[in-house]
Design a protein around this motif. Structure first.
Motif, mmCIF file in Angstrom:
data_model
loop_
_atom_site.group_PDB
_atom_site.id
_atom_site.type_symbol
_atom_site.label_atom_id
_atom_site.label_comp_id
_atom_site.label_asym_id
_atom_site.label_seq_id
_atom_site.Cartn_x
_atom_site.Cartn_y
_atom_site.Cartn_z
ATOM 1 N N HIS A 71 0.248 -25.562 8.648
ATOM 2 C CA HIS A 71 -0.493 -26.571 7.881
ATOM 3 C C HIS A 71 0.148 -26.765 6.502
ATOM 4 O O HIS A 71 -0.074 -27.781 5.852
ATOM 5 N N LYS A 72 0.991 -25.793 6.075
ATOM 6 C CA LYS A 72 1.660 -25.880 4.771
ATOM 7 C C LYS A 72 3.033 -26.536 4.887
ATOM 8 O O LYS A 72 3.454 -27.283 4.019
ATOM 9 N N GLU A 73 3.774 -26.179 5.946
ATOM 10 C CA GLU A 73 5.149 -26.647 6.134
ATOM 11 C C GLU A 73 5.595 -26.257 7.537
ATOM 12 O O GLU A 73 4.987 -25.379 8.165
ATOM 13 N N THR A 74 6.621 -26.906 8.043
ATOM 14 C CA THR A 74 7.255 -26.512 9.306
ATOM 15 C C THR A 74 8.759 -26.472 9.076
ATOM 16 O O THR A 74 9.263 -26.951 8.059
ATOM 17 N N ILE A 75 9.479 -25.914 10.028
ATOM 18 C CA ILE A 75 10.939 -25.923 9.925
ATOM 19 C C ILE A 75 11.439 -27.360 9.859
ATOM 20 O O ILE A 75 12.346 -27.684 9.084
ATOM 21 N N GLU A 76 10.818 -28.244 10.625
ATOM 22 C CA GLU A 76 11.241 -29.651 10.623
ATOM 23 C C GLU A 76 10.991 -30.313 9.272
ATOM 24 O O GLU A 76 11.908 -30.896 8.677
ATOM 25 N N THR A 77 9.769 -30.209 8.746
ATOM 26 C CA THR A 77 9.466 -30.897 7.482
ATOM 27 C C THR A 77 10.220 -30.259 6.316
ATOM 28 O O THR A 77 10.703 -30.966 5.428
ATOM 29 N N GLY A 78 10.331 -28.937 6.329
ATOM 30 C CA GLY A 78 11.031 -28.241 5.243
ATOM 31 C C GLY A 78 12.509 -28.566 5.228
ATOM 32 O O GLY A 78 13.090 -28.828 4.162
ATOM 33 N N SER A 79 13.127 -28.573 6.410
ATOM 34 C CA SER A 79 14.569 -28.847 6.468
ATOM 35 C C SER A 79 14.861 -30.310 6.158
ATOM 36 O O SER A 79 15.907 -30.635 5.590
ATOM 37 N N LYS A 80 13.933 -31.184 6.499
ATOM 38 C CA LYS A 80 14.095 -32.611 6.192
ATOM 39 C C LYS A 80 14.056 -32.830 4.679
ATOM 40 O O LYS A 80 14.893 -33.539 4.114
ATOM 41 N N ALA A 81 13.099 -32.192 4.010
ATOM 42 C CA ALA A 81 13.037 -32.271 2.548
ATOM 43 C C ALA A 81 14.283 -31.647 1.926
ATOM 44 O O ALA A 81 14.799 -32.130 0.914
ATOM 45 N N ALA A 82 14.783 -30.576 2.560
ATOM 46 C CA ALA A 82 15.966 -29.889 2.038
ATOM 47 C C ALA A 82 17.184 -30.809 2.030
ATOM 48 O O ALA A 82 17.895 -30.899 1.024
ATOM 49 N N VAL A 83 17.451 -31.494 3.147
ATOM 50 C CA VAL A 83 18.650 -32.345 3.184
ATOM 51 C C VAL A 83 18.510 -33.527 2.226
ATOM 52 O O VAL A 83 19.505 -33.990 1.661
ATOM 53 N N ALA A 84 17.267 -33.983 1.993
ATOM 54 C CA ALA A 84 17.053 -35.044 0.984
ATOM 55 C C ALA A 84 17.394 -34.527 -0.410
ATOM 56 O O ALA A 84 17.724 -35.313 -1.299
ATOM 57 N N GLY A 85 17.332 -33.213 -0.586
ATOM 58 C CA GLY A 85 17.692 -32.605 -1.862
ATOM 59 C C GLY A 85 19.093 -32.034 -1.895
ATOM 60 O O GLY A 85 19.451 -31.305 -2.820
ATOM 61 N N GLY A 86 19.909 -32.338 -0.880
ATOM 62 C CA GLY A 86 21.302 -31.886 -0.876
ATOM 63 C C GLY A 86 21.510 -30.480 -0.352
ATOM 64 O O GLY A 86 22.614 -29.933 -0.441
ATOM 65 N N ILE A 87 20.469 -29.867 0.216
ATOM 66 C CA ILE A 87 20.587 -28.534 0.817
ATOM 67 C C ILE A 87 20.941 -28.700 2.288
ATOM 68 O O ILE A 87 20.168 -29.281 3.058
ATOM 69 N N THR A 88 22.114 -28.206 2.676
ATOM 70 C CA THR A 88 22.582 -28.394 4.052
ATOM 71 C C THR A 88 22.430 -27.134 4.907
ATOM 72 O O THR A 88 22.569 -27.203 6.122
ATOM 73 N N SER A 89 22.154 -25.994 4.264
ATOM 74 C CA SER A 89 21.927 -24.736 4.988
ATOM 75 C C SER A 89 20.851 -23.943 4.258
ATOM 76 O O SER A 89 20.815 -23.935 3.029
ATOM 77 N N PHE A 90 20.013 -23.264 5.038
ATOM 78 C CA PHE A 90 18.978 -22.434 4.426
ATOM 79 C C PHE A 90 18.878 -21.098 5.143
ATOM 80 O O PHE A 90 19.228 -20.967 6.318
ATOM 81 N N ILE A 91 18.395 -20.107 4.400
ATOM 82 C CA ILE A 91 18.052 -18.799 4.962
ATOM 83 C C ILE A 91 16.563 -18.608 4.729
ATOM 84 O O ILE A 91 16.095 -18.636 3.598
ATOM 85 N N GLU A 92 15.816 -18.414 5.821
ATOM 86 C CA GLU A 92 14.351 -18.410 5.750
ATOM 87 C C GLU A 92 13.816 -16.987 5.803
ATOM 88 O O GLU A 92 14.452 -16.090 6.359
ATOM 89 N N MET A 93 12.634 -16.796 5.219
ATOM 90 C CA MET A 93 12.064 -15.466 5.017
ATOM 91 C C MET A 93 11.143 -15.048 6.169
ATOM 92 O O MET A 93 10.621 -15.880 6.900
ATOM 93 N N PRO A 94 10.906 -13.731 6.310
ATOM 94 C CA PRO A 94 10.204 -13.227 7.492
ATOM 95 C C PRO A 94 8.682 -13.171 7.400
ATOM 96 O O PRO A 94 8.031 -12.803 8.378
ATOM 97 N N ASN A 95 8.066 -13.543 6.258
ATOM 98 C CA ASN A 95 6.614 -13.360 6.138
ATOM 99 C C ASN A 95 5.845 -14.566 6.674
ATOM 100 O O ASN A 95 5.044 -15.195 5.999
ATOM 101 N N THR A 96 6.127 -14.868 7.959
ATOM 102 C CA THR A 96 5.374 -15.892 8.690
ATOM 103 C C THR A 96 4.292 -15.162 9.501
ATOM 104 O O THR A 96 4.022 -13.992 9.295
ATOM 105 N N ASN A 97 3.691 -15.856 10.449
ATOM 106 C CA ASN A 97 2.664 -15.226 11.285
ATOM 107 C C ASN A 97 2.930 -15.568 12.756
ATOM 108 O O ASN A 97 2.726 -16.693 13.148
ATOM 109 N N PRO A 98 3.430 -14.632 13.571
ATOM 110 C CA PRO A 98 3.638 -13.229 13.232
ATOM 111 C C PRO A 98 4.857 -13.034 12.325
ATOM 112 O O PRO A 98 5.733 -13.887 12.258
#
Length: 446
Positions: A71-98
């Motif tokens: 409900h806060k973000e998804t890989i799709e929405t986050g990565s889409k915002a990232a490329v709009a900001g010039g970020i072409t690669s990301f490393i994501e953190m493990p504190n999701t659920n699970p």
């Protein structure tokens, strides 16, 4: 094979800026020269019109909230915002659920990203008090790092067993990335302010609760443990001047065993901003004083700090509006991080070359990312064109995060990302996205 020719660019790479063209074939940079003629009828020519061509930004710390907190973000929405900001690669953190604390759960995350991510992706493995055997199974060629929370943050993955912590530092097959805040200090401070204010503690007290001492105690312990065990340690999101004495610039990054990062919000905001921004700039670690802010920038320029990241960590507007003890820490940043740093360039605080070093080159070096982070022949064509003179105002209507808000709302940035290429594919152009093309899993040259 797909062929792209970028003409008339000011190329910012490896400490210099030069005018030239870049030829891309099948997602790889095959030629960089002062002038390249069109070699094929099946060629997509992009005229940079004298704008600046940067390597794609590599963000080594994001929270895209999937699975479990979508409900806060998804890989799709986050990565889409990232490329709009010039970020072409990301490393994501493990504190999701699970939480990503087993190899099977880690691979499930990679499968999720494979079908939806606009940017290239990797996922950190999470350490806990009881998963040492899983940590030992990490493959250094496919996993960027082990994330340890040495102070609790969103999703409780606090590692607080000293014996276990030392074993993890000895046994981890990959770099350890640590969130450093001393939990006991924080809890004692929180209790003191709760007795005074109840749950509705003024937000201005946040840097007093998650204090300089809490940060320094934890960072210094982590650094001492790394020196004792020989572990490779990267300390996330420094926020205080005091912590800077733990790091140095005596060696080139490739030879450092202990490195550090600063996030955009700790460079942009200070504690005077709580008056207007309130809990919307509540982060862990807290935004602190102007003195800390200035010291962090100076340490970044002098190479005591190695990387600029975002710690993109969205929550809904409703969640952030809660009283202090219930308002979660974190905010969305990937779309606006590069424009914010370019604004600091316009303010005379940092050069374009240094921005590229800290946001593009150094994350690639630090994590041994294969063939990314530089504009070099033979490298993946992850590239960003920016117009340094195209002002735009940050508003809810042009903010792409699923949570729908930005801590930069009301800010006018002078610079704009005009084009983003991921693996040679033009994925974003002037506030518009091209049809989705799968990005790639990052690989590590270890």
């Amino acid at each position: 094979m797909k062929k792209v020719l970028i003409k008339n660019a000011k190329i910012v790479n490896e400490g210099s800026i030069f005018e030239g063209d870049v030829f891309i074939e099948d997602g790889i940079i095959t030629e960089i020269a002062s002038s390249i003629s069109a070699k094929s009828p099946n060629l997509n020519i992009v005229d940079a019109e004298g704008n600046y061509l940067l390597p794609g930004v590599i963000d080594d710390q994001v929270h895209f909230r999937e699975p479990g907190l979508t409900h806060k973000e998804t890989i799709e929405t986050g990565s889409k915002a990232a490329v709009a900001g010039g970020i072409t690669s990301f490393i994501e953190m493990p504190n999701t659920n699970p939480q990503t604390t087993t190899i099977d759960l880690l691979e499930e995350k990679y499968k999720l990203a494979e079908h939806v991510s606009y940017a290239n992706y990797a996922f950190m493995f999470g350490g806990t008090n009881d998963n040492l055997e899983e940590i030992k199974k990490i493959d250094p060629k496919t996993v960027p790092a082990l994330k340890l929370f040495l102070g609790s943050s969103t999703g409780n993955m606090l590692v607080d067993d000293e014996k276990v912590l030392e074993m993890i530092f000895k046994e981890s097959p990959v770099l350890i990335a640590a969130h450093c805040e001393d939990e006991k200090t924080i809890q004692n401070n929180l209790q003191e302010y709760k007795e005074q204010y109840g749950d509705d503690i003024p937000i201005e007290m946040h840097p007093k609760i998650r204090s300089e001492e809490a940060c320094f105690l934890s960072s210094s312990r982590a650094v001492a443990l790394a020196k004792k065990t020989g572990a490779r340690l990267h300390v996330f999101h420094l926020s205080t001047a005091k912590e800077l004495k733990l790091f140095d610039s005596k060696k080139p990054l490739k030879e450092k065993m202990i490195t550090a990062e600063v996030c955009v919000h700790h460079l942009w905001f200070n504690d005077s901003d709580y008056k207007t921004k309130g809990t919307f700039i509540k982060w862990n670690p807290a935004v602190k004083t102007e003195k800390d802010q200035e010291a962090l920038l100076k340490a970044l320029i002098e190479d005591k700090i190695d990387v600029i990241a975002t710690d993109h960590a969205p929550h809904t507007r409703e969640e952030k509006k809660n009283v202090y003890t219930k308002a979660p820490s974190g905010g969305p940043l990937v779309q606006h991080a590069l424009p914010a740093m370019l604004q600091m360039h316009h303010q005379g605080k940092i050069s374009l070359e240094k921005i590229v070093e800290k946001m593009c080159h150094n994350p690639a070096i630090l994590f041994d990312i294969e063939k990314r982070g530089f504009i070099r022949e033979g490298y993946k064509a992850d590239l960003v064109l920016v117009d340094l003179n195209a002002p735009w105002a940050v508003q809810p209507g042009n903010t792409l995060y699923k949570c729908g808000w930005s801590p930069f709302e009301g800010t006018t940035f002078k610079s704009r990302v005009t084009h983003t290429f991921v693996n040679g594919n033009l994925v974003y152009k002037n506030f518009n996205f091209t049809p989705f093309v799968k990005a790639e899993r990052l690989k590590f040259d270890r």
